[in-house]
Write a protein that holds these residues in place. Sequence first.
Motif: not given
Length: 300
Positions: A221-232
Amino acid sequence: MEWRGYIPAITTPFAADGELDLAALGRLLEWLYGEGMHGLVVAGTTGEWPSMSPAERKALFAAVGDQMTGKLPLLAGCSAFTAREAIDFAQAAADHGFGGILVTPPPYFLPSEDEIHGFYADISAHTPLPICVYNWPPGTGIDMSLDLLERLADLEHVVAIKQSTSDLRRFVTTFFALNERVRVFGHTMDEPGLALLESRGGDGTMGAGGVLGRDHPDFYNHLWAGDVDAARECGLRDRLILDQWYTPTLVGRFGSGPAILKAALDVQGLPGGHVRAPLRDVSAQDRERIRETMVALGRV
């Protein structure tokens, strides 16, 4: 076809006497749904399909379908020793609202590549549902070659491949060769996985159990939203349980995968339950180690 993101292969709750615990299953399904999973795999390796009778597996499909149809994409684990059995399970899954099936090559026999192709071709010719081919070397003793996977991708009803190899190079090779023809699942939720997903996209992960709840789907979800740090951050939490509970070849450190994941659910107050013989529940000492990991992650 809405198969994407984090789709856990869920556990199957058994009571202390070994009976299928459908009430606990219902509670587990509602928790997984509330945590935002992107789909569910039922009666896969984590679901202990080898220890279930055909009637039990069909009862499992019925219970899950009755509760979850229309809420999430549902894939039925239809692995079997013969195509005829797999087709029978696929029909039962279709009857109860499932949208696809997950199938390994027949275990134990160690069939040739032509025999494996024939097995999937028979299923493709008669299944009512799309197929996800499951390459699972630790469980089947077979590591399907890229040539074979390419042949399988040409079958009419094959729409996805779950490439469960611990060899990153093997996964990447499979992904680049086939991702424009079928969905390819098996992305790791770590730095190499992030790099691949950011640069080339990808379909997702069919993970084991979903025991970290929302952390698992939120990686995507974070990756699709462009928030790579949260995905990490979500990926680092997933990596902690992989490193502490499994060897690099995805073998459980404290026992079988289902036993470890059920203990992880239990220590959170969720319906994990018991594994069914010949598997054994984790020891009290190992359960405490699993609890310590969950405490460190703030899950307990």
